[in-house]
Scaffold this motif. Structure first.
Motif, PDB file in Angstrom:
ATOM      1  N   GLU A 168     -36.704  37.921 -15.479  1.00  0.00           N
ATOM      2  CA  GLU A 168     -35.897  38.613 -14.469  1.00  0.00           C
ATOM      3  C   GLU A 168     -34.402  38.543 -14.773  1.00  0.00           C
ATOM      4  O   GLU A 168     -33.633  39.413 -14.337  1.00  0.00           O
ATOM      5  N   TRP A 220     -29.407  33.117  -8.726  1.00  0.00           N
ATOM      6  CA  TRP A 220     -30.861  33.182  -8.923  1.00  0.00           C
ATOM      7  C   TRP A 220     -31.409  31.866  -9.479  1.00  0.00           C
ATOM      8  O   TRP A 220     -32.489  31.423  -9.087  1.00  0.00           O
ATOM      9  N   ARG A 224     -34.374  30.023  -7.622  1.00  0.00           N
ATOM     10  CA  ARG A 224     -35.674  29.938  -8.289  1.00  0.00           C
ATOM     11  C   ARG A 224     -36.112  28.495  -8.553  1.00  0.00           C
ATOM     12  O   ARG A 224     -37.316  28.209  -8.584  1.00  0.00           O
ATOM     13  N   SER A 266     -30.717  40.051  -3.547  1.00  0.00           N
ATOM     14  CA  SER A 266     -31.812  40.610  -4.334  1.00  0.00           C
ATOM     15  C   SER A 266     -32.902  39.569  -4.569  1.00  0.00           C
ATOM     16  O   SER A 266     -32.705  38.372  -4.367  1.00  0.00           O
ATOM     17  N   ASP A 267     -34.055  40.037  -4.993  1.00  0.00           N
ATOM     18  CA  ASP A 267     -35.221  39.179  -5.235  1.00  0.00           C
ATOM     19  C   ASP A 267     -35.080  38.499  -6.595  1.00  0.00           C
ATOM     20  O   ASP A 267     -35.058  39.179  -7.619  1.00  0.00           O
ATOM     21  N   ARG A 271     -40.364  31.504  -7.340  1.00  0.00           N
ATOM     22  CA  ARG A 271     -39.680  30.249  -7.044  1.00  0.00           C
ATOM     23  C   ARG A 271     -40.573  29.075  -7.443  1.00  0.00           C
ATOM     24  O   ARG A 271     -41.719  28.966  -6.988  1.00  0.00           O
TER      25      ARG A 271
END
Length: 291
Positions: A168, A220, A224, A266-267, A271
């Motif tokens: 990602e 992120w 995560r 945002s995604d 995780r």
């Protein structure tokens, strides 16, 4: 009867824009001694051409980003170990891989190894290539908590347990996540200052989206990988650090803040928070995951 050579699956990633560098890197792989290699060249939005017959080509129809491109090559190679090499990197020592594997076998607590990075033309190496807060001598080896991703070696079983490179991210910080997930297996990430990979000194800002992705992926990374209590501490510490840097050099500040906001809205993908005992091990080893 001598033991068989260790087997290494090698993934070389390229967009086909540096044919001379790519040829140099592949040649340095094929010159390695004391190992048995299975090499794939992944063309990230490019059809690999003019490769030696020992190298398998894989063409991806579009540029899926650096970490996802590396991941795409893994199923095509066999080996007890995996080695990832960027197309502008090379190995000056034909015994590099055999020495690095001997290090891993001698200390099974090491789950990932990054070599010292040296510009082959003699240009001084940037400090960012030493993955420590307190940089010290580039020749000093030790535990680290992030890696320069252009040349890394790890047992395949360890890589599989990490879940692979964080596809990602597209670009930036995937090496921090991989190192953290190695630590979460009860192993360590090792900077080998006595082993060398070559790579030219090139400004990170050559990537048009550098500032945005640098900020987005920092957020992120926390979302995560960190326990919930540590997320604001980690992001807060890096935001403060970046703010101080921008006071000295404001270039890129608007793109960075745009990426920072995108990181929260945002995604980030799957995780997998570190276990608290991993946080303790990292802290005792010198770097709690809040900075």
């Amino acid at each position: 009867m001598s033991a068989p050579d260790p087997t290494v699956g090698v993934v070389v990633l390229t967009q086909g824009r540096r044919p001379d560098d790519l040829a140099r890197g592949i040649r340095s792989l094929l010159d390695q001694t004391g190992v048995s290699l299975d090499v794939v060249c992944v063309g990230n939005g490019w059809q690999p051409a003019a490769l030696p017959p020992q190298v398998t080509p894989l063409a991806l129809p579009e540029n899926v980003g650096i970490p996802a491109g590396r991941n795409a090559g893994v199923p095509l190679v066999a080996g007890e170990y995996l080695f990832f090499l960027d197309d502008d990197a090379s190995l000056p020592d034909p015994a590099f891989l055999s020495k690095a594997i001997a290090r891993l076998r001698a200390d099974t607590g090491i789950g990932l190894l990054q070599p010292r990075v040296v510009d082959p033309t003699g240009v001084a190496s940037p400090r960012r290539w030493i993955p420590r807060i307190l940089k010290g001598s580039p020749e000093h080896s030790g535990n680290v908590f992030s890696v320069w991703e252009g040349a890394v070696l790890l047992p395949r079983a360890v890589f599989d347990a990490t879940g692979g490179w964080g596809g990602e991210y597209f670009y930036a910080h995937e090496g921090i996540e991989l190192a953290w997930r190695v630590w979460d297996q009860g192993r360590r990430t090792w900077y080998a200052g006595d082993l060398v990979a070559n790579h030219p000194v090139i400004a990170q800002t050559r990537h048009s989206q550098y500032w945005r992705l640098n900020a987005r992926n920092r957020v992120w990374l926390a979302r995560r990988n960190l326990p919930a209590l540590l997320i604001p501490l980690y992001v807060g510490s890096w935001t403060a650090l970046q703010f101080v840097r921008f006071l000295r050099r404001p270039s890129g500040v608007n793109a960075w803040w745009s990426g920072w906001r995108e990181g929260w809205s945002s995604d980030p993908g799957e995780r997998r928070p570190l276990r608290w005992r991993t946080v303790l091990r990292m802290t005792l080893a010198g770097r709690p995951p809040i900075v």
